[in-house]
Design an enzyme around this catalytic site. Structure first.
Site, PDB file in Angstrom:
ATOM      1  N   ASP A 183      56.908  21.984  19.759  1.00 14.56           N
ATOM      2  CA  ASP A 183      56.007  20.852  20.041  1.00 14.56           C
ATOM      3  C   ASP A 183      54.807  21.292  20.876  1.00 14.56           C
ATOM      4  O   ASP A 183      54.887  22.251  21.639  1.00 14.56           O
ATOM      5  CB  ASP A 183      56.796  19.767  20.793  1.00 14.56           C
ATOM      6  CG  ASP A 183      56.088  18.426  20.747  1.00 14.56           C
ATOM      7  OD1 ASP A 183      55.112  18.275  19.985  1.00 14.56           O
ATOM      8  OD2 ASP A 183      56.503  17.520  21.496  1.00 14.56           O
TER       9      ASP A 183
ATOM     10  N   ARG B 127      48.178  19.391  21.293  1.00 15.60           N
ATOM     11  CA  ARG B 127      47.640  19.393  22.661  1.00 15.60           C
ATOM     12  C   ARG B 127      47.040  20.753  23.018  1.00 15.60           C
ATOM     13  O   ARG B 127      46.020  20.844  23.691  1.00 15.60           O
ATOM     14  CB  ARG B 127      48.742  19.003  23.661  1.00 15.60           C
ATOM     15  CG  ARG B 127      48.907  17.496  23.765  1.00 15.60           C
ATOM     16  CD  ARG B 127      50.211  17.137  24.383  1.00 15.60           C
ATOM     17  NE  ARG B 127      51.305  17.287  23.438  1.00 15.60           N
ATOM     18  CZ  ARG B 127      52.585  17.280  23.758  1.00 15.60           C
ATOM     19  NH1 ARG B 127      52.942  17.152  25.018  1.00 15.60           N
ATOM     20  NH2 ARG B 127      53.515  17.395  22.830  1.00 15.60           N
TER      21      ARG B 127
ATOM     22  N   HIS C  86      48.380  24.478  15.024  1.00 20.52           N
ATOM     23  CA  HIS C  86      49.534  24.790  14.164  1.00 20.52           C
ATOM     24  C   HIS C  86      49.507  26.272  13.762  1.00 20.52           C
ATOM     25  O   HIS C  86      50.536  26.936  13.719  1.00 20.52           O
ATOM     26  CB  HIS C  86      49.528  23.906  12.920  1.00 20.52           C
ATOM     27  CG  HIS C  86      49.736  22.445  13.232  1.00 20.52           C
ATOM     28  ND1 HIS C  86      50.734  22.002  14.062  1.00 20.52           N
ATOM     29  CD2 HIS C  86      49.064  21.326  12.823  1.00 20.52           C
ATOM     30  CE1 HIS C  86      50.675  20.670  14.158  1.00 20.52           C
ATOM     31  NE2 HIS C  86      49.668  20.248  13.419  1.00 20.52           N
TER      32      HIS C  86
ATOM     33  N   LEU D 159      69.694  38.015  11.504  1.00 18.44           N
ATOM     34  CA  LEU D 159      69.375  36.657  11.962  1.00 18.44           C
ATOM     35  C   LEU D 159      69.234  35.678  10.790  1.00 18.44           C
ATOM     36  O   LEU D 159      68.576  35.989   9.792  1.00 18.44           O
ATOM     37  CB  LEU D 159      68.036  36.697  12.724  1.00 18.44           C
ATOM     38  CG  LEU D 159      67.480  35.342  13.173  1.00 18.44           C
ATOM     39  CD1 LEU D 159      68.261  34.804  14.366  1.00 18.44           C
ATOM     40  CD2 LEU D 159      65.992  35.459  13.526  1.00 18.44           C
TER      41      LEU D 159
HETATM   42  C1  FPP Z   1      54.521  19.649  16.749  1.00 20.47           C
HETATM   43  O1  FPP Z   1      53.299  19.724  17.462  1.00 20.47           O
HETATM   44  C2  FPP Z   1      54.495  20.602  15.665  1.00 20.47           C
HETATM   45  C3  FPP Z   1      54.641  20.275  14.358  1.00 20.47           C
HETATM   46  C4  FPP Z   1      54.866  18.897  13.894  1.00 20.47           C
HETATM   47  C5  FPP Z   1      54.570  21.305  13.320  1.00 20.47           C
HETATM   48  C6  FPP Z   1      55.166  22.635  13.636  1.00 20.47           C
HETATM   49  C7  FPP Z   1      54.633  23.586  12.673  1.00 20.47           C
HETATM   50  C8  FPP Z   1      54.265  24.863  12.908  1.00 20.47           C
HETATM   51  C9  FPP Z   1      54.471  25.548  14.176  1.00 20.47           C
HETATM   52  C10 FPP Z   1      53.584  25.684  11.844  1.00 20.47           C
HETATM   53  C11 FPP Z   1      54.053  25.545  10.435  1.00 20.47           C
HETATM   54  C12 FPP Z   1      55.447  25.937  10.236  1.00 20.47           C
HETATM   55  C13 FPP Z   1      55.907  27.020   9.565  1.00 20.47           C
HETATM   56  C14 FPP Z   1      57.366  27.206   9.460  1.00 20.47           C
HETATM   57  C15 FPP Z   1      55.043  28.031   8.965  1.00 20.47           C
HETATM   58  P1  FPP Z   1      52.366  18.435  17.486  1.00 20.47           P
HETATM   59  O2  FPP Z   1      51.400  18.553  16.371  1.00 20.47           O
HETATM   60  O3  FPP Z   1      53.211  17.204  17.454  1.00 20.47           O
HETATM   61  O4  FPP Z   1      51.661  18.616  18.869  1.00 20.47           O
HETATM   62  P2  FPP Z   1      51.168  17.426  19.833  1.00 20.47           P
HETATM   63  O5  FPP Z   1      52.400  16.641  20.237  1.00 20.47           O
HETATM   64  O6  FPP Z   1      50.579  18.176  20.970  1.00 20.47           O
HETATM   65  O7  FPP Z   1      50.177  16.609  19.078  1.00 20.47           O
END
Ligand code: FPP
Length: 255
Positions: A33, A37, A50, A144
């Site tokens: 998460d 931000r 991301h 893993l």
């Molecule tokens: C949460 O941060 C993150 C996500 C919903 C996506 C996670 C995805 C990745 C790390 C990259 C893609 C994945 C792979 C497996 C290649 P948020 O966007 O909710 O952050 P915020 O709460 O700060 O807005």
């Protein structure tokens, strides 16, 4: 290499030395998460957050293999994430495809076994194809297990299990009196995996957000204010050191 780089390496090394390698959690699960931000604080578009999050994934996968963690589950896309703007959803799907195309060879070379949990039949076809390629390529690997949660929701998973169990009861292949906790576990996406020992959530949020609701019944939880793109070995080692100080009683009492 800069002074700061060596300082960081030094810090990582001294933390690494504090880890008892014989008591590393078998299954670590992470709610990745804070990408949005992280980007916002740098005046960058969310997708850059991301993208930076993918770099953190690579680092934590390597660290997990080195430590001897058996399963690493990463929450990448929830059943609720479809509510995000279409361009963000599409960027996330593209990042997933890019990750699989670029990283599967290295994962395979490192004996990583790629799997996922969640209903991937609802993902774009290209994602499904690339996922299946990665699963096939890495299926015989014994290192893993990298388990990516995609279109995953703990409640949806339990609903599916209840439906499948009801069907078995209806067709007479399962007796109600034989249903126990193991039966339910065996109908979940994680049926062949151990429950997570440690669930990590960075970014300062203190909730599970529909992640591994059944499986996390006795997981140790570890929270940090760091946003996921900044989550590195140092944070990971700290989480594991902390985990090793916990007294896990599973509802019992100490000997
Ligand atoms: C949460 O941060 C993150 C996500 C919903 C996506 C996670 C995805 C990745 C790390 C990259 C893609 C994945 C792979 C497996 C290649 P948020 O966007 O909710 O952050 P915020 O709460 O700060 O807005």
């Amino acid at each position: 290499m800069s002074f700061l780089f060596w300082k960081r390496k030094d810090r990582q090394q001294s933390l690494y030395e504090k880890i008892d390698l014989k008591r590393v959690p078998t299954h670590v699960a992470i709610i990745m998460d804070g990408n949005g931000r992280w980007a916002k604080s740098r005046n960058l578009p969310r997708v850059i957050g991301h993208r930076a999050g993918v770099e953190a994934i690579k680092e934590i996968v390597k660290a997990s293999s080195e430590l001897g963690v058996k399963v690493l589950t990463l929450y990448a896309f929830s059943t609720e994430n479809w509510k995000r703007p279409a361009d963000e959803v599409s960027s996330l799907m593209k990042l997933l495809v890019e990750f699989l195309r670029k990283e599967t060879k290295e994962l395979d070379d490192n004996n990583v076994n790629m799997r996922c949990i969640g209903d991937i039949s609802k993902l774009p076809v290209t994602c499904q194809q690339e996922l299946h390629k990665s699963f096939d390529i890495t299926s015989n690997n014994t290192g893993l297990i990298l388990n990516i949660a995609l279109n995953y929701g703990g409640r949806a998973e339990i609903v599916n299990a209840v439906k499948a169990i009801s069907k078995r009861v209806k067709d007479g292949t399962l007796k109600i009196e034989n249903i126990d906790e193991n039966t339910i576990s065996s109908f979940l996406y994680t049926s062949k995996l151990p429950d997570p020992d440690l669930i990590i959530r960075p970014s300062g949020e203190l909730r599970l957000s529909n992640f591994l609701l059944w499986q996390g019944a006795y997981s140790e939880l570890w929270f940090s204010n760091i946003n996921w793109p900044d989550f590195d070995r140092e944070n990971y080692y700290r989480a594991i050191i902390d985990y090793q100080k916990r007294d896990r009683r599973f509802g019992g009492i100490k000997d």
